[in-house]
Design a protein around this motif. Structure first.
Motif, PDB file in Angstrom:
ATOM      1  N   ASP A 148       0.819  -1.218   0.000  1.00  0.00           N
ATOM      2  CA  ASP A 148       0.000   0.000   0.000  1.00  0.00           C
ATOM      3  C   ASP A 148       0.851   1.265   0.000  1.00  0.00           C
ATOM      4  OD1 ASP A 148      -2.186  -1.567   0.020  1.00  0.00           O
ATOM      5  OD2 ASP A 148      -2.670  -1.262   2.146  1.00  0.00           O
ATOM      6  N   MET A 149       2.110   1.137   0.412  1.00  0.00           N
ATOM      7  CA  MET A 149       2.971   2.329   0.480  1.00  0.00           C
ATOM      8  C   MET A 149       3.313   2.844  -0.917  1.00  0.00           C
ATOM      9  SD  MET A 149       5.532   1.631   3.704  1.00  0.00           S
ATOM     10  CE  MET A 149       6.669   0.599   2.820  1.00  0.00           C
ATOM     11  N   GLN A 150       3.167   1.959  -1.897  1.00  0.00           N
ATOM     12  CA  GLN A 150       3.530   2.366  -3.259  1.00  0.00           C
ATOM     13  C   GLN A 150       2.327   2.153  -4.176  1.00  0.00           C
ATOM     14  OE1 GLN A 150       7.107   0.261  -4.355  1.00  0.00           O
ATOM     15  NE2 GLN A 150       8.251   1.077  -2.623  1.00  0.00           N
ATOM     16  N   ASP A 151       1.510   3.196  -4.313  1.00  0.00           N
ATOM     17  CA  ASP A 151       0.329   3.082  -5.176  1.00  0.00           C
ATOM     18  C   ASP A 151       0.783   2.824  -6.597  1.00  0.00           C
ATOM     19  OD1 ASP A 151      -1.554   3.481  -3.168  1.00  0.00           O
ATOM     20  OD2 ASP A 151      -1.132   5.630  -3.177  1.00  0.00           O
ATOM     21  N   THR A 152       0.136   1.852  -7.214  1.00  0.00           N
ATOM     22  CA  THR A 152       0.746   1.254  -8.398  1.00  0.00           C
ATOM     23  C   THR A 152      -0.094   1.437  -9.662  1.00  0.00           C
ATOM     24  OG1 THR A 152       1.603  -0.400  -6.893  1.00  0.00           O
ATOM     25  CG2 THR A 152       1.701  -0.932  -9.241  1.00  0.00           C
ATOM     26  N   PHE A 153       0.578   1.682 -10.772  1.00  0.00           N
ATOM     27  CA  PHE A 153      -0.080   1.610 -12.082  1.00  0.00           C
ATOM     28  C   PHE A 153       0.023   0.170 -12.555  1.00  0.00           C
ATOM     29  CE2 PHE A 153       1.400   6.106 -12.347  1.00  0.00           C
ATOM     30  CZ  PHE A 153       0.192   6.714 -12.641  1.00  0.00           C
ATOM     31  N   TRP A 154      -1.111  -0.481 -12.689  1.00  0.00           N
ATOM     32  CA  TRP A 154      -1.093  -1.851 -13.213  1.00  0.00           C
ATOM     33  C   TRP A 154      -1.229  -1.784 -14.726  1.00  0.00           C
ATOM     34  CZ3 TRP A 154      -0.045  -6.030 -10.200  1.00  0.00           C
ATOM     35  CH2 TRP A 154       0.012  -5.767  -8.822  1.00  0.00           C
ATOM     36  N   VAL A 155      -0.577  -2.688 -15.393  1.00  0.00           N
ATOM     37  CA  VAL A 155      -0.582  -2.642 -16.853  1.00  0.00           C
ATOM     38  C   VAL A 155      -1.308  -3.863 -17.392  1.00  0.00           C
ATOM     39  CG1 VAL A 155       0.859  -2.564 -18.922  1.00  0.00           C
ATOM     40  CG2 VAL A 155       1.654  -1.491 -16.810  1.00  0.00           C
ATOM     41  N   GLU A 156      -2.226  -3.614 -18.313  1.00  0.00           N
ATOM     42  CA  GLU A 156      -2.957  -4.719 -18.920  1.00  0.00           C
ATOM     43  C   GLU A 156      -2.623  -4.696 -20.398  1.00  0.00           C
ATOM     44  OE1 GLU A 156      -7.343  -5.181 -19.200  1.00  0.00           O
ATOM     45  OE2 GLU A 156      -7.141  -4.824 -17.034  1.00  0.00           O
ATOM     46  N   PHE A 157      -2.308  -5.810 -20.945  1.00  0.00           N
ATOM     47  CA  PHE A 157      -1.965  -5.809 -22.365  1.00  0.00           C
ATOM     48  C   PHE A 157      -3.169  -6.235 -23.181  1.00  0.00           C
ATOM     49  CE2 PHE A 157       2.002  -6.652 -20.090  1.00  0.00           C
ATOM     50  CZ  PHE A 157       2.632  -5.480 -20.431  1.00  0.00           C
ATOM     51  N   ARG A 158      -3.598  -5.339 -24.027  1.00  0.00           N
ATOM     52  CA  ARG A 158      -4.683  -5.680 -24.941  1.00  0.00           C
ATOM     53  C   ARG A 158      -4.156  -5.475 -26.332  1.00  0.00           C
ATOM     54  NH1 ARG A 158      -9.200  -2.052 -22.128  1.00  0.00           N
ATOM     55  NH2 ARG A 158      -9.222  -3.065 -20.101  1.00  0.00           N
ATOM     56  N   GLY A 159      -4.631  -6.183 -27.246  1.00  0.00           N
ATOM     57  CA  GLY A 159      -4.172  -5.987 -28.615  1.00  0.00           C
ATOM     58  C   GLY A 159      -3.730  -7.296 -29.210  1.00  0.00           C
ATOM     59  N   PRO A 160      -3.454  -7.273 -30.479  1.00  0.00           N
ATOM     60  CA  PRO A 160      -3.211  -8.521 -31.206  1.00  0.00           C
ATOM     61  C   PRO A 160      -1.886  -9.201 -30.835  1.00  0.00           C
ATOM     62  CG  PRO A 160      -2.927  -6.599 -32.643  1.00  0.00           C
ATOM     63  CD  PRO A 160      -3.399  -6.084 -31.335  1.00  0.00           C
ATOM     64  N   THR A 161      -0.850  -8.400 -30.501  1.00  0.00           N
ATOM     65  CA  THR A 161       0.454  -9.025 -30.268  1.00  0.00           C
ATOM     66  C   THR A 161       0.606  -9.382 -28.799  1.00  0.00           C
ATOM     67  OG1 THR A 161       1.141  -7.184 -31.643  1.00  0.00           O
ATOM     68  CG2 THR A 161       2.861  -8.770 -31.015  1.00  0.00           C
ATOM     69  N   PRO A 162       0.858 -10.629 -28.493  1.00  0.00           N
ATOM     70  CA  PRO A 162       1.062 -10.980 -27.092  1.00  0.00           C
ATOM     71  C   PRO A 162       2.320 -10.290 -26.558  1.00  0.00           C
ATOM     72  CG  PRO A 162       1.349 -12.901 -28.529  1.00  0.00           C
ATOM     73  CD  PRO A 162       1.060 -11.727 -29.406  1.00  0.00           C
ATOM     74  N   PHE A 163       2.238  -9.777 -25.347  1.00  0.00           N
ATOM     75  CA  PHE A 163       3.361  -9.042 -24.780  1.00  0.00           C
ATOM     76  C   PHE A 163       4.055  -9.909 -23.736  1.00  0.00           C
ATOM     77  CE2 PHE A 163       5.547  -6.171 -21.986  1.00  0.00           C
ATOM     78  CZ  PHE A 163       6.010  -5.166 -22.830  1.00  0.00           C
TER      79      PHE A 163
END
Ligand code: YSA
Length: 354
Positions: A148-163
């Motif tokens: 909780d001390m580090q509020d986080t940007f979570w990343v979701e990959f959408r799109g045709p190319t798998p990341f």
């Protein structure tokens, strides 16, 4: 009249007008020399001849001196006029706007120079990071309140190319939790340890991201400098020594460091450190540090073992630190608001051109 007086006056004439005055004074119709010549007739023959010869000689000398002085004065006047009236035929060139290093780069450069001098290597890591390297392997499992001390940007990959997020050997680590914009540079401790055998000392500069409301002292994107030293018999005293060396590198001979206990899950014991700023007579809180938690060494060895690599961290100790780069600049230059850094305000940035 005296020849020497005449010559002296000629030499002292500072312009053509004054010189003309001297000429009239000696050679004019009523001039001193002319007068002297007029009196020759009154002298006895022998004396007249001698005096006549002397006066003629003086006349020649005076005329020559006048000529020379006139030439010199004319040359000087011409030179003065030329320099006064000279025409500048050049046009000013086009000023190409030249860029400079950003304040953050300048401070980072200064920090890296100090650490390179102490024998540290500089390494960098990915900004989109696996949850595993950013949190889990640093002894911050999903349920840990420290997350909780580090509020986080979570990343979701959408799109045709798998990341794919790659591990230290280029392997996919997608199965090890979600993806985040790294909240600190500490994940690189894990990545580097997995791929290297101790002893080593590294520093990791880099951009980090936190899902925070921005205000005068908080940005959602800022920079950290991480340090990590691992080997046999490394102690807290080495950590103190290095941070003190950094303080002296930044603030001169009188720079010194202060440590206060605090908690980070990836160190034991943990400290926050401040540096003494002699010029302002105050302490600057700069970051966190401590002795690498044994949990990290185990997690790293487990990862290595999974890949068929030997366990190499048993019996090792190490220390690490992480500090805010903008924070250092803010404190050092008295910058009132961290948001100035990345607004592209030239009036601000130009003050710190490198
Ligand atoms: C601790 C121990 C270690 O062994 C290694 C590293 C660390 C530091 C830990 N990873 C960390 O990130 N701690 S921190 O959350 O307190 O941030 C460290 C520094 O980053 C802070 O002292 C501050 O200078 C800066 N910082 C944090 N949030 C910020 C920020 N700077 C600007 N904007 C923000 N939102």
């Amino acid at each position: 009249m005296e020849l020497s007086a005449a010559l002296e006056e000629i030499e002292k004439a500072e312009n053509l007008e004054a010189l003309q005055g001297v000429k009239v004074r000696y050679l004019g119709r009523n001039g001193l020399l002319t007068q002297a010549m007029k009196t020759l007739g009154q002298l006895p023959l022998e004396e007249r001849r001698e005096r006549g010869r002397v006066l003629n000689e003086w006349k020649g000398t005076i005329e020559k001196a006048l000529e020379e002085r006139e030439a010199a004065l004319r040359a000087r006047a011409l030179e003065e006029r030329l320099s006064r009236e000279s025409v500048d035929v050049t046009l000013p060139g086009y000023a190409f706007p030249s860029g400079g290093l950003h304040l953050t780069s300048l401070i980072l450069g200064e920090l890296l120079r100090i650490f390179r001098r102490l024998g540290f290597s500089v390494v960098e890591g990915p900004e989109v990071e696996s949850e595993y390297f950013n949190f889990d392997a640093l002894n911050m499992p999903e349920w840990h309140p420290a997350r909780d001390m580090q509020d986080t940007f979570w990343v979701e990959f959408r799109g045709p190319t798998p990341f794919t997020i790659q591990g230290p050997f280029g392997e996919s680590v997608n199965h090890r939790g979600g993806a985040v914009l790294r909240t600190h540079t500490s994940g690189m401790q894990i990545r580097y340890m997995i791929a290297h055998t101790p002893p080593f000392r590294i520093v990791v500069p880099g951009r980090v991201f936190r899902y925070e409301e921005t205000d005068a002292s908080h940005e959602a994107m800022f920079h950290q400098l991480e340090g990590l030293v691992v080997g046999q018999g490394i102690t807290m005293a080495d950590l103190k020594g290095a941070i003190e060396e950094l303080a002296r590198g930044l603030f001169g001979k009188e720079g010194k460091a202060r440590f206060q206990p605090t908690f980070f899950p990836f160190v034991e014991p943990g400290v926050q450190f401040a540096m003494w700023w002699p010029e302002r007579g105050k302490w600057l809180e700069l970051g966190g540090a401590g002795m690498v938690h044994p949990y990290l060494f185990r997690a790293v060895d487990d990862y290595r073992e999974e890949r068929g690599l030997p366990r190499v961290y048993e019996g090792m100790t190490g220390w690490a630190f992480g500090m805010g780069v903008e924070r250092l600049a803010i404190l050092r230059y008295g910058i009132p608001d961290i948001r100035y850094f990345y607004q592209n305000r030239l009036s601000f940035l130009r003050q710190f051109r490198g």
